[in-house]
Design a protein around this motif. Sequence first.
Motif, PDB file in Angstrom:
ATOM      1  N   PHE A  13       0.838  -1.198   0.000  1.00 27.29           N
ATOM      2  CA  PHE A  13       0.000   0.000   0.000  1.00 27.29           C
ATOM      3  C   PHE A  13       0.872   1.248   0.000  1.00 27.29           C
ATOM      4  O   PHE A  13       1.756   1.400   0.855  1.00 27.29           O
ATOM      5  N   LYS A  14       0.623   2.111  -0.933  1.00 30.46           N
ATOM      6  CA  LYS A  14       1.315   3.399  -0.996  1.00 30.46           C
ATOM      7  C   LYS A  14       0.528   4.429  -0.189  1.00 30.46           C
ATOM      8  O   LYS A  14      -0.671   4.600  -0.370  1.00 30.46           O
ATOM      9  N   VAL A  15       1.227   5.116   0.705  1.00 29.00           N
ATOM     10  CA  VAL A  15       0.626   6.167   1.532  1.00 29.00           C
ATOM     11  C   VAL A  15       1.462   7.431   1.389  1.00 29.00           C
ATOM     12  O   VAL A  15       2.695   7.375   1.460  1.00 29.00           O
ATOM     13  N   VAL A  16       0.818   8.567   1.163  1.00 28.86           N
ATOM     14  CA  VAL A  16       1.558   9.811   1.008  1.00 28.86           C
ATOM     15  C   VAL A  16       1.390  10.699   2.239  1.00 28.86           C
ATOM     16  O   VAL A  16       0.348  10.716   2.883  1.00 28.86           O
ATOM     17  N   LEU A  17       2.460  11.415   2.567  1.00 26.75           N
ATOM     18  CA  LEU A  17       2.444  12.423   3.618  1.00 26.75           C
ATOM     19  C   LEU A  17       2.394  13.781   2.933  1.00 26.75           C
ATOM     20  O   LEU A  17       3.255  14.093   2.108  1.00 26.75           O
ATOM     21  N   ILE A  18       1.394  14.593   3.257  1.00 25.05           N
ATOM     22  CA  ILE A  18       1.314  15.916   2.653  1.00 25.05           C
ATOM     23  C   ILE A  18       1.063  16.968   3.731  1.00 25.05           C
ATOM     24  O   ILE A  18       0.591  16.672   4.826  1.00 25.05           O
ATOM     25  N   GLY A  19       1.406  18.200   3.408  1.00 25.55           N
ATOM     26  CA  GLY A  19       1.269  19.301   4.355  1.00 25.55           C
ATOM     27  C   GLY A  19       2.378  20.315   4.126  1.00 25.55           C
ATOM     28  O   GLY A  19       3.292  20.093   3.322  1.00 25.55           O
ATOM     29  N   ASP A  20       2.302  21.422   4.835  1.00 25.84           N
ATOM     30  CA  ASP A  20       3.293  22.485   4.667  1.00 25.84           C
ATOM     31  C   ASP A  20       4.700  22.012   5.016  1.00 25.84           C
ATOM     32  O   ASP A  20       4.885  21.056   5.780  1.00 25.84           O
ATOM     33  N   SER A  21       5.674  22.714   4.475  1.00 17.64           N
ATOM     34  CA  SER A  21       7.066  22.446   4.806  1.00 17.64           C
ATOM     35  C   SER A  21       7.307  22.726   6.294  1.00 17.64           C
ATOM     36  O   SER A  21       6.793  23.695   6.853  1.00 17.64           O
ATOM     37  N   GLY A  22       8.079  21.855   6.948  1.00 15.73           N
ATOM     38  CA  GLY A  22       8.454  22.077   8.342  1.00 15.73           C
ATOM     39  C   GLY A  22       7.502  21.532   9.381  1.00 15.73           C
ATOM     40  O   GLY A  22       7.723  21.721  10.583  1.00 15.73           O
ATOM     41  N   VAL A  47      10.603  14.387  -3.710  1.00 14.34           N
ATOM     42  CA  VAL A  47       9.909  13.293  -3.038  1.00 14.34           C
ATOM     43  C   VAL A  47      10.897  12.239  -2.543  1.00 14.34           C
ATOM     44  O   VAL A  47      11.857  11.920  -3.222  1.00 14.34           O
ATOM     45  N   GLU A  48      10.653  11.746  -1.340  1.00 15.41           N
ATOM     46  CA  GLU A  48      11.415  10.626  -0.803  1.00 15.41           C
ATOM     47  C   GLU A  48      10.415   9.566  -0.358  1.00 15.41           C
ATOM     48  O   GLU A  48       9.256   9.884  -0.092  1.00 15.41           O
ATOM     49  N   PHE A  49      10.854   8.313  -0.279  1.00 15.42           N
ATOM     50  CA  PHE A  49       9.977   7.307   0.291  1.00 15.42           C
ATOM     51  C   PHE A  49      10.787   6.250   1.018  1.00 15.42           C
ATOM     52  O   PHE A  49      11.981   6.067   0.767  1.00 15.42           O
ATOM     53  N   ALA A  50      10.123   5.577   1.939  1.00 15.37           N
ATOM     54  CA  ALA A  50      10.723   4.476   2.689  1.00 15.37           C
ATOM     55  C   ALA A  50       9.630   3.448   2.946  1.00 15.37           C
ATOM     56  O   ALA A  50       8.436   3.742   2.811  1.00 15.37           O
ATOM     57  N   THR A  51      10.032   2.238   3.302  1.00 11.16           N
ATOM     58  CA  THR A  51       9.053   1.176   3.493  1.00 11.16           C
ATOM     59  C   THR A  51       9.176   0.535   4.876  1.00 11.16           C
ATOM     60  O   THR A  51      10.222   0.603   5.524  1.00 11.16           O
ATOM     61  N   ARG A  52       8.094  -0.071   5.285  1.00  5.88           N
ATOM     62  CA  ARG A  52       8.095  -0.887   6.499  1.00  5.88           C
ATOM     63  C   ARG A  52       7.053  -1.983   6.316  1.00  5.88           C
ATOM     64  O   ARG A  52       5.958  -1.731   5.796  1.00  5.88           O
ATOM     65  N   THR A  53       7.406  -3.185   6.720  1.00  4.43           N
ATOM     66  CA  THR A  53       6.492  -4.316   6.607  1.00  4.43           C
ATOM     67  C   THR A  53       5.920  -4.638   7.985  1.00  4.43           C
ATOM     68  O   THR A  53       6.650  -4.683   8.975  1.00  4.43           O
ATOM     69  N   LEU A  54       4.611  -4.837   8.037  1.00  7.38           N
ATOM     70  CA  LEU A  54       3.955  -5.170   9.295  1.00  7.38           C
ATOM     71  C   LEU A  54       2.752  -6.051   9.033  1.00  7.38           C
ATOM     72  O   LEU A  54       2.317  -6.209   7.888  1.00  7.38           O
ATOM     73  N   LYS A  55       2.210  -6.627  10.091  1.00  6.38           N
ATOM     74  CA  LYS A  55       1.063  -7.517   9.952  1.00  6.38           C
ATOM     75  C   LYS A  55      -0.228  -6.788  10.294  1.00  6.38           C
ATOM     76  O   LYS A  55      -0.305  -6.057  11.276  1.00  6.38           O
ATOM     77  N   ILE A  65       5.770   4.477   2.189  1.00  4.70           N
ATOM     78  CA  ILE A  65       5.389   5.806   2.644  1.00  4.70           C
ATOM     79  C   ILE A  65       6.157   6.865   1.859  1.00  4.70           C
ATOM     80  O   ILE A  65       7.392   6.875   1.861  1.00  4.70           O
ATOM     81  N   TRP A  66       5.426   7.746   1.205  1.00  4.51           N
ATOM     82  CA  TRP A  66       6.026   8.803   0.390  1.00  4.51           C
ATOM     83  C   TRP A  66       5.953  10.135   1.127  1.00  4.51           C
ATOM     84  O   TRP A  66       4.896  10.545   1.615  1.00  4.51           O
ATOM     85  N   ASP A  67       7.090  10.789   1.203  1.00  2.00           N
ATOM     86  CA  ASP A  67       7.196  12.106   1.852  1.00  2.00           C
ATOM     87  C   ASP A  67       7.258  13.163   0.747  1.00  2.00           C
ATOM     88  O   ASP A  67       8.275  13.297   0.070  1.00  2.00           O
TER      89      ASP A  67
END
Length: 219
Positions: A13-22, A47-55, A65-67
């Motif tokens: 699942f791709k999830v994006v983080l959005i909002g103002d800088s800082g 854009v940067e992204f990182a992953t994490r696997t969980l149950k 997760i995309w920043d």
Amino acid sequence: MARRPEDEYDYLFKVVLIGDSGVGKSNLLSRFTRNEFCLESKSTIGVEFATRTLKVEGKVIKAQIWDTAGQERYRAITSAYYRGAYGALLVYDVTKGTTFENVSRWLKELRDHADSNIVMMLVGNKTDLKHLRAVATEDAHAFAEREGLSFLETSALEATNVDTAFQTILAEIYRIISKKNLASAADAAASPATLREGKTIAVGASDGGAAARKPCCST
């Protein structure tokens, strides 16, 4: 019992983080994916992204997760990255009222560019700075209710509610995908003569089957 290889998962699942800088998007990302926090973190470029696997409910979910950069000059670039997202965290800084006021603008942009059924959560970050709070929890909660968003306050510095925020949105995405898959199976088993026209639940640019074991970008 043999350990499951890290590259094996049931859904991505791709999830994006959005909002103002800082507002702390990068630190929310690093806290969730690496359990790290950097006081000297710089504004994200592009854009940067990182992953994490969980149950989640017995299924292995790989969260990508995309920043997305909050600066105005990068908005044309980052808008393309909303496509294919199953979830979005709209982040503001509880110590800066303007970042909360701008959530409406980010929400509009998200609704303009993302799938209409994307799962969204409002996140008020930096709760550790209690003496500097400028946005009341009640006001943010009321806004979230009006807009149909879930809501949590977090502190990336203290790791407060960070895992909870991501786990909550991933569980909701999985619930919707599971329901869609069940509905698809029921439709396939039904006689064409008994099928009735209705609304299909869809999250993101691809369906649940495509989300399973199919990355939305190359790493």
